[in-house]
Design a protein around this motif. Structure first.
Motif, PDB file in Angstrom:
ATOM      1  N   THR A  46       0.844  -1.200   0.000  1.00 49.88           N
ATOM      2  CA  THR A  46       0.000   0.000   0.000  1.00 49.88           C
ATOM      3  C   THR A  46       0.876   1.246   0.000  1.00 49.88           C
ATOM      4  N   TRP A  47       0.467   2.215  -0.799  1.00 50.68           N
ATOM      5  CA  TRP A  47       1.087   3.541  -0.813  1.00 50.68           C
ATOM      6  C   TRP A  47       0.039   4.545  -0.334  1.00 50.68           C
ATOM      7  N   TYR A  48       0.493   5.618   0.291  1.00 52.76           N
ATOM      8  CA  TYR A  48      -0.404   6.728   0.607  1.00 52.76           C
ATOM      9  C   TYR A  48       0.021   7.902  -0.269  1.00 52.76           C
ATOM     10  N   VAL A  65      -5.050   6.326  -1.541  1.00 47.16           N
ATOM     11  CA  VAL A  65      -4.427   5.055  -1.198  1.00 47.16           C
ATOM     12  C   VAL A  65      -4.222   4.308  -2.511  1.00 47.16           C
ATOM     13  N   ILE A  66      -3.033   3.749  -2.669  1.00 51.82           N
ATOM     14  CA  ILE A  66      -2.716   2.993  -3.880  1.00 51.82           C
ATOM     15  C   ILE A  66      -2.527   1.545  -3.478  1.00 51.82           C
ATOM     16  N   ILE A  67      -3.270   0.683  -4.152  1.00 57.34           N
ATOM     17  CA  ILE A  67      -3.268  -0.744  -3.819  1.00 57.34           C
ATOM     18  C   ILE A  67      -3.019  -1.576  -5.076  1.00 57.34           C
ATOM     19  N   LYS A  68      -2.511  -2.767  -4.845  1.00 53.80           N
ATOM     20  CA  LYS A  68      -2.374  -3.741  -5.930  1.00 53.80           C
ATOM     21  C   LYS A  68      -3.735  -4.397  -6.075  1.00 53.80           C
ATOM     22  N   ASP A  98      -8.851   7.886  -4.734  1.00 50.53           N
ATOM     23  CA  ASP A  98      -8.848   9.246  -4.211  1.00 50.53           C
ATOM     24  C   ASP A  98      -9.759   9.295  -2.986  1.00 50.53           C
ATOM     25  N   LEU A  99      -9.179   9.524  -1.816  1.00 54.67           N
ATOM     26  CA  LEU A  99      -9.957   9.537  -0.572  1.00 54.67           C
ATOM     27  C   LEU A  99     -10.841  10.773  -0.445  1.00 54.67           C
ATOM     28  N   THR A 100     -10.622  11.771  -1.300  1.00 53.35           N
ATOM     29  CA  THR A 100     -11.430  12.990  -1.224  1.00 53.35           C
ATOM     30  C   THR A 100     -12.554  12.999  -2.257  1.00 53.35           C
ATOM     31  N   LYS A 103     -17.442  10.310   0.290  1.00 56.23           N
ATOM     32  CA  LYS A 103     -17.354   9.913   1.704  1.00 56.23           C
ATOM     33  C   LYS A 103     -16.607   8.583   1.782  1.00 56.23           C
ATOM     34  N   VAL A 104     -15.619   8.513   2.659  1.00 53.63           N
ATOM     35  CA  VAL A 104     -14.769   7.331   2.734  1.00 53.63           C
ATOM     36  C   VAL A 104     -15.464   6.227   3.527  1.00 53.63           C
ATOM     37  N   ASP A 105     -15.498   5.046   2.950  1.00 57.36           N
ATOM     38  CA  ASP A 105     -15.972   3.838   3.620  1.00 57.36           C
ATOM     39  C   ASP A 105     -14.723   3.083   4.056  1.00 57.36           C
ATOM     40  N   TRP A 106     -14.356   3.207   5.330  1.00 53.50           N
ATOM     41  CA  TRP A 106     -13.107   2.616   5.810  1.00 53.50           C
ATOM     42  C   TRP A 106     -13.139   1.095   5.792  1.00 53.50           C
ATOM     43  N   ASP A 107     -14.314   0.490   5.851  1.00 50.23           N
ATOM     44  CA  ASP A 107     -14.398  -0.962   5.692  1.00 50.23           C
ATOM     45  C   ASP A 107     -13.988  -1.350   4.269  1.00 50.23           C
ATOM     46  N   GLU A 108     -14.429  -0.558   3.288  1.00 48.57           N
ATOM     47  CA  GLU A 108     -14.033  -0.813   1.901  1.00 48.57           C
ATOM     48  C   GLU A 108     -12.527  -0.639   1.732  1.00 48.57           C
ATOM     49  N   ILE A 109     -11.969   0.403   2.337  1.00 42.94           N
ATOM     50  CA  ILE A 109     -10.522   0.634   2.253  1.00 42.94           C
ATOM     51  C   ILE A 109      -9.788  -0.548   2.862  1.00 42.94           C
TER      52      ILE A 109
END
Length: 137
Positions: A46-48, A65-68, A98-100, A103-109
């Motif tokens: 993960t990258w921020y 957040v950057i994910i594989k 893009d977290l902005t 609305k961020v769903d932290w469960d999804e993240i």
């Protein structure tokens, strides 16, 4: 010449991304190319923060957040307007969120970071994660 630091500890979402990413077995954080990255243990999962050049010009996504992504999930994620194709990493199966953008769903993240971790971690670490997860249900 080292890259300049391109984040602050109080950046939007960074504390939550840290909490999620560092919860994985043997996960660690370091700074790479001026951004926080999370490793398992030596491979980044993960990258921020990141950039995109999909339109020909560089667009910054400092709070992302950057994910594989897995090959099966990638087509659906690419259809979601919150995701972007990160510079340099995109051709290797990485996507940025893009977290902005909404609305961020932290469960999804957390699920996305879990997918990314599983794509780079060793079988031993994945087994440890699965065993820990089974013990909590």
């Amino acid at each position: 010449m080292p890259h300049p630091v391109m984040f602050r500890d109080d950046d939007f979402g960074l504390a939550d991304v840290r909490r999620i990413a560092l919860g994985f077995p043997q996960a660690s954080e370091k700074c790479s190319h001026g951004r926080p990255v999370f490793c398992a243990p030596k491979k980044i999962f993960t990258w921020y923060g990141g950039n995109s050049k999909a339109t020909g010009e560089i667009v910054a996504f400092p709070h992302s957040v950057i994910i594989k992504s897995s090959e099966t999930e990638r087509p659906a994620l690419e259809q979601d307007g919150r995701f972007f194709y990160p510079m340099y990493l995109g051709p290797y199966g990485w996507l940025g969120l893009d977290l902005t953008a909404a609305k961020v769903d932290w469960d999804e993240i957390a699920e996305l970071i879990d997918m990314s971790f599983r794509l780079v971690a060793t079988a031993t670490l994945i087994s440890r994660l699965d065993h820990r997860t089974e013990g909590t249900t």
